[in-house]
Design an enzyme around this catalytic site. Structure first.
Site, PDB file in Angstrom:
ATOM      1  N   LYS B  82       0.838  -1.202   0.000  1.00 40.70           N
ATOM      2  CA  LYS B  82       0.000   0.000   0.000  1.00 40.70           C
ATOM      3  C   LYS B  82       0.873   1.251   0.000  1.00 40.70           C
ATOM      4  O   LYS B  82       1.905   1.293   0.685  1.00 40.70           O
ATOM      5  CB  LYS B  82      -0.906  -0.027   1.240  1.00 40.70           C
ATOM      6  CG  LYS B  82      -1.920   1.104   1.321  1.00 40.70           C
ATOM      7  CD  LYS B  82      -2.778   0.989   2.594  1.00 40.70           C
ATOM      8  CE  LYS B  82      -3.822   2.088   2.677  1.00 40.70           C
ATOM      9  NZ  LYS B  82      -4.612   2.014   3.936  1.00 40.70           N
ATOM     10  N   SER B 157      -9.774   2.179   3.259  1.00 40.06           N
ATOM     11  CA  SER B 157      -8.912   2.937   2.376  1.00 40.06           C
ATOM     12  C   SER B 157      -7.968   2.073   1.536  1.00 40.06           C
ATOM     13  O   SER B 157      -7.499   2.516   0.490  1.00 40.06           O
ATOM     14  CB  SER B 157      -8.078   3.924   3.190  1.00 40.06           C
ATOM     15  OG  SER B 157      -7.170   3.249   4.024  1.00 40.06           O
ATOM     16  N   SER B 181      -9.923  -0.148   7.400  1.00 37.33           N
ATOM     17  CA  SER B 181      -9.333   0.019   6.057  1.00 37.33           C
ATOM     18  C   SER B 181      -8.675  -1.220   5.478  1.00 37.33           C
ATOM     19  O   SER B 181      -8.275  -1.207   4.316  1.00 37.33           O
ATOM     20  CB  SER B 181      -8.305   1.152   6.078  1.00 37.33           C
ATOM     21  OG  SER B 181      -8.952   2.394   6.067  1.00 37.33           O
TER      22      SER B 181
END
Lengths: 95, 494
Positions: B82, B157, B181
């Site tokens: 990420k 997210s 997330s």
């Protein structure tokens, strides 16, 4: 909006965040409904309850006081938007 | 043989260890899949293929020289990262414009750990800007699409991480979870997502959003892979003073398949109105399945559930407003010149941050500002204590708590984009775990009928109780077909 009002212009100044008048207006309206929702916390009886800052508070976390490798000058400046003589270049602060 | 990019970690490791396949072939298979699909999916913000292949070649050389997976459990396995976790020499943007052309000068601790374990660490996976959001629509680099339906969000997210794992663009991925997330995009994309307990995994090198809530965790194709990854990622780190000095168990050893006698709680406050009928049916079926496996299901109460979202949005935004003060245009990233330093900061931040980040900075600054601190922030911290107590009390009666991961399946792109409150409310089932500091895992538990979209169930465990939720999740997964289902990716290519 149930008496919840937020002075976006003032708060944006505190946050050092430039907003357009349209952004101020839109954020103000959106946060009014969020703040109205948040008001529900006032229903909760918190008398005598200690606040929680961390779920697992650890205290006095130290390490031996030994010299360790850090970033070199070059590495630290690698992402600087402006630099000069091995230093970060910033606008004039003192007249 | 199945395409290499479709394998799990444990499947790929078996083939690498027997020298049946090379890490280069596996890594290239992931890169080929990205080439085929990612133009439409957009799970990756950027990718350094040469860097990935160089690591793969190094792993192949190490294997040829006798290196083993006993010592390096991820040797040659491609893992996506990420865009909020620092990888030395690679870009780091947090899906924001404000970092400009930032390149990380050092590795996050989790990256050091993955590389020590031999992993091929690659890619910058898309996300909501600074991990603020539930849909990946808040990325400055464009929205990621759900592999099951391109008109829908992948969750957030860590939406890029969820989409990439489900679309077989990587074998597994790292994400971060501040209010759901990892678990929410895992549920909406249809894979396994694990949020470890607060303090289990070092956050050094994770760009901070809300420091008392953030945890790094993983996305994987099955529960075994989550156990393998967690063992590597976990442990105390001198560079993160909030990491907890708890021994790291051999998590995969807890996957016995035996859950007889384990006590599973259903929170009555979670099975309320507004819960999608198909999700309710999937959860009911999962409860029946756990009972069939020998778990004992009872009702528990988490009376302060209704206050979790309000508590979260005060604490998280307050911490974010402080953490994001560092993005001021002086030491790194974007700079917009001004007549004086204050104007430079304001203009840089005004130009560099997107709408949701601005909203949260304003809200966080407001709740901390003079005259409001006690009414909002301090009160929220006290309610947080009550929420945490609810869980600790429930865990006196049960070993884990079962909930839906999300109240609905993946929603349409744009559906909630202009209504922050509705977006926030979609985090209802995941947010409390971060406030309480406990661990949670989402595993696939079925599909909606039309359109066919994945659903997830969440298992919440005691602080440092990852072994129990992994064991339960694994037993459930292995007795159900859901994790084997793949999205119709053929339709995506081309």
């Amino acid at each position: 909006m149930a008496g919840v009002d937020i002075d976006v212009k003032y708060v944006a100044h505190l946050a050092r965040l430039a907003l357009s008048p349209e952004e101020e207006q839109k954020i103000g309206a959106q946060l009014a409904s969020v703040l109205e929702y948040i008001e529900k916390l006032k229903e909760v009886d918190v008398s005598g309850v200690e606040p929680t800052a961390h779920a697992f508070p650890l205290v006095n976390v130290t390490r031996p006081d030994e010299v360790r490798h850090g970033l070199t000058n070059e590495e630290a400046l690698r992402n600087a938007p402006a630099q000069s003589n091995g230093l970060f270049l910033v606008p004039k602060i003192v007249e | 043989m199945r395409m290499l990019n479709r394998l799990t970690i444990s499947e790929l490791v078996t083939r690498l260890a027997s020298r049946e396949v090379s890490s280069r072939a596996a890594t290239q298979a992931c890169l080929d899949q990205i080439e085929r699909l990612d133009g439409r999916l957009h799970a990756f913000i950027s990718l350094d293929a040469d860097h990935a292949l160089a690591q793969a070649d190094a792993a192949d050389r190490a294997l040829a020289l006798g290196a083993t997976h006993a010592r390096q459990p991820l040797l040659g396995v491609p893992i996506g990262i990420k865009d909020v976790i620092a990888v030395k020499g690679q870009p780091l943007n947090c899906a924001s414009k404000i970092l400009g052309r930032y390149v990380s000068p050092y590795n996050a601790t989790v990256i050091n750990k993955l590389q020590a374990a031999g992993a091929v660490v690659f890619g910058r996976l898309n996300m909501d800007e600074f991990a603020m959001g539930s849909s990946t629509e808040n990325s400055a680099f464009g929205v990621t699409r759900n592999p099951w339906d391109l008109s829908r969000i992948p969750g957030g997210s860590s939406g890029g991480s969820g989409a990439a794992v489900v679309a077989d663009e990587c074998i597994a991925a790292l994400g971060s979870d501040t209010g759901g997330s990892i678990r929410q995009p895992a549920a909406l994309c249809g894979c396994v997502g694990l949020k470890p307990s607060y303090g289990r995994v070092s956050r050094y090198g994770l760009v901070a959003y809300a420091s008392s809530l953030d945890q790094i965790g993983c996305f994987s194709k099955d529960v075994r892979d989550a156990a393998i990854l967690l063992e590597i990622l976990s442990g105390v780190d001198p560079a993160d003073s909030t990491s907890v000095p708890q021994p790291v168990p051999h998590y995969a050893a807890s996957l016995t398949g035996d859950v007889k006698g384990l006590r599973l709680g259903l929170a009555k406050e979670y099975m309320v109105g507004g819960l999608d009928a198909e999700i309710k049916a999937a959860i009911d079926a999962a409860v029946a399945q756990f009972e069939k496996l020998g778990a004992r299901v009872t009702e528990v109460s988490l009376p302060h559930t209704d206050y979790a979202i309000a508590t979260y949005y005060i604490i998280a935004t307050a911490e974010a407003s402080a953490n994001l003060a560092r993005f001021d245009g002086i030491r790194y990233g974007l700079r917009v010149e001004g007549a004086d330093p204050i104007e430079l900061y304001s203009k840089t931040r005004g130009a560099g941050f997107g709408p949701e980040v601005k909203r949260r900075i304003i809200l966080g600054t407001y709740v901390l500002s003079s005259g409001y601190y006690d009414a909002y922030y301090l009160r929220a911290q006290k309610v947080r204590t009550l929420i945490r107590r609810d869980f600790l009390k429930a865990f006196e009666q049960v070993d884990a708590i079962l909930t839906p991961t999300t109240p609905t399946a993946a929603f349409k792109i744009g559906e909630k984009a202009d209504d922050p409150l509705q977006m926030y409310l979609s985090d209802i089932f995941t947010i409390s775990a971060n406030l309480a500091g406990i661990c949670g895992i989402s595993v696939p538990c079925g599909f909606t009928r039309e359109p066919k979209l994945p659903l997830g169930l969440q298992l919440l465990g005691k602080p440092f109780g990852e072994e129990t939720i992994l064991r339960l999740a694994h037993a459930y997964e292995q007795s159900t077909p859901w994790h084997k289902e793949k999205p119709p990716l053929a339709a995506l290519a081309g």
